[in-house]
Design an enzyme around this catalytic site. Structure first.
Site, PDB file in Angstrom:
ATOM      1  N   ASP A  95       0.820  -1.208   0.000  1.00 37.39           N
ATOM      2  CA  ASP A  95       0.000   0.000   0.000  1.00 37.39           C
ATOM      3  C   ASP A  95       0.857   1.262   0.000  1.00 37.39           C
ATOM      4  O   ASP A  95       2.072   1.207   0.221  1.00 37.39           O
ATOM      5  CB  ASP A  95      -0.963   0.013   1.199  1.00 37.39           C
ATOM      6  CG  ASP A  95      -0.323  -0.524   2.492  1.00 37.39           C
ATOM      7  OD1 ASP A  95       0.918  -0.516   2.587  1.00 37.39           O
ATOM      8  OD2 ASP A  95      -1.066  -0.926   3.383  1.00 37.39           O
ATOM      9  N   ASN A 151      -8.001  -3.236  14.155  1.00 41.01           N
ATOM     10  CA  ASN A 151      -9.370  -3.555  13.725  1.00 41.01           C
ATOM     11  C   ASN A 151      -9.373  -4.742  12.746  1.00 41.01           C
ATOM     12  O   ASN A 151     -10.368  -4.997  12.083  1.00 41.01           O
ATOM     13  CB  ASN A 151     -10.013  -2.321  13.079  1.00 41.01           C
ATOM     14  CG  ASN A 151      -9.210  -1.807  11.889  1.00 41.01           C
ATOM     15  OD1 ASN A 151      -8.246  -2.449  11.460  1.00 41.01           O
ATOM     16  ND2 ASN A 151      -9.604  -0.660  11.348  1.00 41.01           N
ATOM     17  N   HIS A 186      -7.469  -4.999  10.057  1.00 39.80           N
ATOM     18  CA  HIS A 186      -7.168  -4.677   8.658  1.00 39.80           C
ATOM     19  C   HIS A 186      -5.874  -5.339   8.197  1.00 39.80           C
ATOM     20  O   HIS A 186      -4.971  -5.589   8.994  1.00 39.80           O
ATOM     21  CB  HIS A 186      -7.190  -3.161   8.381  1.00 39.80           C
ATOM     22  CG  HIS A 186      -6.037  -2.379   8.909  1.00 39.80           C
ATOM     23  ND1 HIS A 186      -6.176  -1.152   9.510  1.00 39.80           N
ATOM     24  CD2 HIS A 186      -4.691  -2.615   8.908  1.00 39.80           C
ATOM     25  CE1 HIS A 186      -4.999  -0.688   9.850  1.00 39.80           C
ATOM     26  NE2 HIS A 186      -4.075  -1.553   9.500  1.00 39.80           N
ATOM     27  N   GLU A 212      -9.832  -2.028   5.216  1.00 40.57           N
ATOM     28  CA  GLU A 212     -10.466  -1.759   6.495  1.00 40.57           C
ATOM     29  C   GLU A 212     -11.740  -2.604   6.634  1.00 40.57           C
ATOM     30  O   GLU A 212     -12.258  -3.111   5.630  1.00 40.57           O
ATOM     31  CB  GLU A 212     -10.846  -0.265   6.561  1.00 40.57           C
ATOM     32  CG  GLU A 212      -9.658   0.690   6.453  1.00 40.57           C
ATOM     33  CD  GLU A 212      -8.904   0.873   7.770  1.00 40.57           C
ATOM     34  OE1 GLU A 212      -8.912  -0.055   8.604  1.00 40.57           O
ATOM     35  OE2 GLU A 212      -8.305   1.935   7.949  1.00 40.57           O
TER      36      GLU A 212
HETATM   37  C1  F6R Z   1       1.371  -1.579   6.238  1.00 40.78           C
HETATM   38  C2  F6R Z   1       0.064  -2.186   6.295  1.00 40.78           C
HETATM   39  C3  F6R Z   1      -0.764  -2.229   7.540  1.00 40.78           C
HETATM   40  C4  F6R Z   1       0.024  -2.604   8.790  1.00 40.78           C
HETATM   41  C5  F6R Z   1      -0.887  -2.588  10.017  1.00 40.78           C
HETATM   42  C6  F6R Z   1      -0.133  -2.885  11.278  1.00 40.78           C
HETATM   43  O1  F6R Z   1       1.911  -1.690   4.946  1.00 40.78           O
HETATM   44  O2  F6R Z   1      -0.360  -2.645   5.299  1.00 40.78           O
HETATM   45  O3  F6R Z   1      -1.816  -3.141   7.360  1.00 40.78           O
HETATM   46  O4  F6R Z   1       0.587  -3.874   8.620  1.00 40.78           O
HETATM   47  O5  F6R Z   1      -1.503  -1.334  10.129  1.00 40.78           O
HETATM   48  O6  F6R Z   1       0.721  -1.823  11.539  1.00 40.78           O
HETATM   49  P1  F6R Z   1       1.820  -1.903  12.692  1.00 40.78           P
HETATM   50  O7  F6R Z   1       2.785  -2.938  12.291  1.00 40.78           O
HETATM   51  O8  F6R Z   1       2.422  -0.539  12.720  1.00 40.78           O
HETATM   52  O9  F6R Z   1       1.080  -2.261  13.946  1.00 40.78           O
END
Ligand code: F6R
Length: 242
Positions: free
Chosen positions: A67, A136, A138, A143
């Site tokens: 992303d 959540n 994701h 989301e």
């Molecule tokens: C990042 C991504 C997100 C993260 C998720 C967890 O490229 O796609 O889905 O993997 O938000 O983030 P952290 O590791 O910061 O808790």
């Protein structure tokens, strides 16, 4: 699904790096699907160390990232492109022409989403996709929603995600409201999926994803339908599964 229980963050990072290293050693021109965020930073550091010790050679790999924020140029310190450069790519022997990202600055974002899916297809698909998980549930920036979106698409970030990501910016208002993300289908097409999770704050999401129903309200729950998922987490994050 295989679950590897790690003692702590360092152990999780080491175990995850061992799996990615094995992939690259066995299949040197692998397509690696990569994630940003806090979770994989230790894994990237471990991979850098292995590369510097000559244990793994990244010169032939191709990478696609999950992303990118919309509206941040790749040079912006908080762009995911910049994150990957400074946390990983700048420190390994990767061919910079083989690194692929969605372009959050594209004029026609719909077009950019199609281009990115085509790009992944043209690379032959992802061999191993690394995923972190949001509180959540994701994955990428998919989301919680009413349905699973299959292809790469533009998303509005949930308030909770913007709050969680504000730690990387000066304030929450600076966190972009939109992103381009690989869709659930693009993620599920990967040959293998490596999910990494750490910390007690992720325990509820992990339990909902892997011990609850498959539902787009918990996007990571779709991983129950994938034939080759490896979950590496510390005890705190895996608490609800053990
Ligand atoms: C990042 C991504 C997100 C993260 C998720 C967890 O490229 O796609 O889905 O993997 O938000 O983030 P952290 O590791 O910061 O808790």
């Amino acid at each position: 699904m295989r679950i590897y229980v790690a003692e702590d963050y360092k152990d999780m990072s080491r175990q995850a790096a061992a799996i990615l290293s094995a992939q690259v050693i066995l299949y040197p021109n692998s397509v690696l699907g990569l994630a940003t965020g806090s979770t994989p930073v230790g894994m990237y550091q471990e991979l850098i160390d292995r590369c510097n010790r000559g244990e793994v050679d990244f010169s032939q790999v191709r990478t696609v990232n999950l992303d990118e924020y919309i509206g941040l140029p790749s040079t912006h310190p908080q762009s995911y492109h910049h994150f990957m450069q400074s946390n990983f790519f700048n420190h390994i022997n990767i061919d910079f022409s083989q690194i692929y990202f969605p372009d959050g600055m594209a004029k026609d974002l719909e077009d950019e989403c199609r281009r990115y899916d085509e790009c992944i297809t043209n690379l032959g698909g992802v061999d191993i996709q690394v995923l972190g998980m949001g509180h959540n549930g994701h994955i990428g920036f998919n989301e919680p929603a009413e349905f699973f979106t299959v292809e790469t698409h533009v998303v509005a970030l949930q308030e909770s995600t913007r709050v969680a990501n504000a730690r990387f910016f000066d304030c929450k208002e600076e966190v972009p409201g939109q992103a381009i993300t690989m869709g659930i289908g693009s993620i599920m097409q990967a040959e293998k999926i490596l999910v990494i999770v750490n910390g007690s704050d992720k325990a509820k999401a992990v339990q909902a994803a892997f011990a609850g129903p498959v539902t787009p309200q918990v996007p990571a729950s779709v991983l129950q339908l994938h034939r080759n998922v490896i979950l590496v987490g510390d005890r705190e994050a895996l608490n609800g599964l053990l």
